[in-house]
Design a protein around this motif. Structure first.
Motif: not given
Lengths: 412, 412
Positions: A255, A356-357, A364, A367-368, A370-372, A374-375
């Protein structure tokens, strides 16, 4: 036999730069209450590993508070240290392969010999971890107070190993564990307290270095400063799950194209398992030009670790088992977003939004990551919350306060 | 058997920041003349020591010039490396204790085995130092050009050891020595050229770090930033005369009260002599709170070395024997005044005014320390002259230019 470690001075007053809430004054007044106290920490190595790192700052700062503080290191032959390495792993839950009387004899004989050499000019001994735990048994002086300080997750020890060690620990006046839940359920010691380790904000590993310089350092190692970077700093050890880190990076990269991974670790000459893992990681890295492996072998030291933790977009500590995880505190202190294994002492460093991390598996973790990326707005929030948590709970003066408070309680 | 070392990329264009005189363009045009060239450096270790440090920068920069450059490391067992360590010392002038046929057999057998594994997809092999010197003898491919690159002061080798090695070296097409005067008088190789080593201005050891941060790092280690400081960075090795350094410091301290000394070095697990010296230095340091000893054991890495060289008032390198002395170039590049032993490759780095600070004994060394502190205006002059000399003669692009020029000559 026993070696005394010599250390340069450090100044507790520097911490006024960090605490303006009276905490340092409180600490000084506690030290005043203990005026004349002579304390001695004992462990098994003057360098390498978290305990030595703690003491390197702790001892000079306690001295600067006006107390006598020494650090002595037990000695032993290769056989003794092979045995204590197994014992250490077993107290951490691994199987204990050394179910033999000879093993126990070597362990006890070594502790006896070190005990004979021990100077008794102290009021408190703090004995770190299993290696020197039987010292108290063999030390004839009954004047001092003795504290056993366990740095490992001993919540589910191998039973045979623990039942061997337990009687020696039960001769102590007090025991300290990193967390309440690390205390073995059958341990009978008069006073048991939880005290978490801590980091020194002014050590070469943690002193602020401008991001620009840090990026320049990474740049020179071939890391592209314009592309995203995740870093894990840890020994090359299966408990730190380096291959899980590589897998999480590979998943996240689907991603986040252009993602880079740096694994930064240290190797000891006497750790064949570490060398095997290091070689296997190198093989992985050779297949992907965006995976970088660095170690003490090429001169990566404390300041480089600092630079990596400061310049990374995300720091990982994907531990499966962890006593405390000093590197977690180090990265949080630098306001770098952290993704870490939900293990041992890590969750107490990752409270609030940080929790949350905490991750339980490779997916997991990916995923985290990628999340950071993307945000990006979360990075700032996480950075601030992390830094505050470390300041309030995990810097060396707090550790000193907790240990001195225990000593005061034992001595009154 | 042979290992290929993997390295991240580096950019030659960064050196435009340092050279605005067309030198980098000239280097690029030389590389263009060699388009398609495949070169391979061979040595005996991927980390530790000057050769590995050179190649860490040299190989990626040559690649960035568009050529194929690889670095391969020979392997061998402990016995082989014990033998080559003696051979190395003997070529440097020590007595060779291994006058036995078995020793020679082990050396040759090991070179033979490595030669069998060697890929021949190269146009030029550069073989560094004595350990792999017999590779050319055992390599059947006669298409490539072979260069032996000697990094040590081999001007007065032990005769037995050298007569054993010489025929293998004489099979090479060319030989490189750090200085003309290092060439053994009876060596018969068609082309012999002097090429000095060099440092990478952008490596973590040499990248500029603000003096403030450097002083902060030293501060945390117990060094008083308000008092004068001399530093020596070197392996704990008798050739670097660490006890002479301590004596010079003690003599100078009679005139410069408050003087501090830091000895910064690295230790290898397999170097018992280094450990003995380290322990003896520690004993000295324990007697004087103004002597500090630091090593890789407590996480002192490249950036800390940089910080010490930058923050010191004077850097010493009181070598008795020295191939080149990369640390001399490192300190001069940082504009720090340097006092160094008049040995091996050091004088060529200390030309002009700098040569006044070449010393032959402890007393001279102490005298120069005192002189610099009593005449602070000289520091600026020395700093500037030192930096210019390194820029003009001892940065990696110059080293690459010299070696590529030799290759061009051999291949035409």
């Amino acid at each position: 036999m026993l070696q005394k470690v010599s250390l340069g001075p450090k100044s507790i007053d520097k911490y006024y730069e960090i605490y303006n809430n009276g905490f340092i004054d409180e600490l000084k007044s506690l030290a005043d209450d203990l005026k004349g106290l002579r304390l001695c920490h004992i462990n098994s190595t003057p360098f390498g590993g978290g305990v030595a790192e703690l003491l390197l700052s702790y001892i000079p700062l306690v001295r600067d508070l006006g107390l006598t503080a020494d650090w002595q290191v037990i000695t032993g032959d290769r056989r003794f240290f092979d045995i204590t390495k197994s014992l250490h792993n077993a107290i951490q839950g691994a199987q204990y392969p050394l179910l033999e009387r000879t093993t126990e004899r070597v362990y006890l004989q070594n502790n006896l010999e070190n005990a004979k050499e021990l100077s008794t000019d102290y009021d408190v001994f703090v004995v770190n971890d299993p290696q020197p735990a039987a010292l108290r048994h063999f030390c004839e002086d009954r004047h001092a107070k003795w504290i056993w300080r366990c740095h490992i997750d001993s919540s589910e020890p191998d039973d045979y190993a623990w039942q061997f060690l337990r009687p020696y620990v039960e001769e102590y006046d007090a025991a300290i564990f990193t967390m309440e839940k690390f205390v073995p359920s059958d341990l009978g010691v008069p006073v048991i307290v939880p005290v978490a380790p801590a980091i020194d904000a002014f050590s070469p590993k943690n002193l602020p270095i401008p991001k620009d310089i840090c990026r320049g350092i990474l740049d020179n190692q071939g890391i592209d400063r314009n592309r995203p970077l995740v870093v894990q700093v840890s020994r090359f050890d299966p408990w730190k799950d380096p291959f899980g880190v590589i897998k999480a990076y590979q998943l996240a990269k689907e991603k986040i194209p252009g993602l880079q991974l740096a694994l930064v670790g240290s190797l000891a000459g006497d750790d064949p398992e570490g060398w095997q893992i290091y070689a296997a990681i190198h093989d992985e890295a050779n297949k992907d030009p965006d995976i970088f492996v660095f170690s003490n072998l090429t001169g990566v030291g404390n300041m480089e670790v600092n630079a990596f933790q400061t310049a990374a977009d995300i720091v990982l500590q994907k531990s499966i088992k962890e006593g405390f995880g000093l590197v977690v505190a180090e990265a949080l202190w630098k306001q770098t977003p952290m993704i870490a294994g939900n293990a041992g002492g890590i969750p107490m460093q990752m409270r609030g939004k940080l929790s949350d991390y905490l991750v339980n598996n490779v997916e997991e973790c990916a995923e985290k990551i990628v999340y950071i990326f993307e945000n990006p707005q979360v990075s700032g929030e996480l950075g601030q919350e992390g830094k505050e948590n470390i300041r309030d709970n995990f810097l060396t003066p707090r550790l000193i306060r907790d240990e001195l408070a225990l000593m005061k309680r034992l001595l009154k």
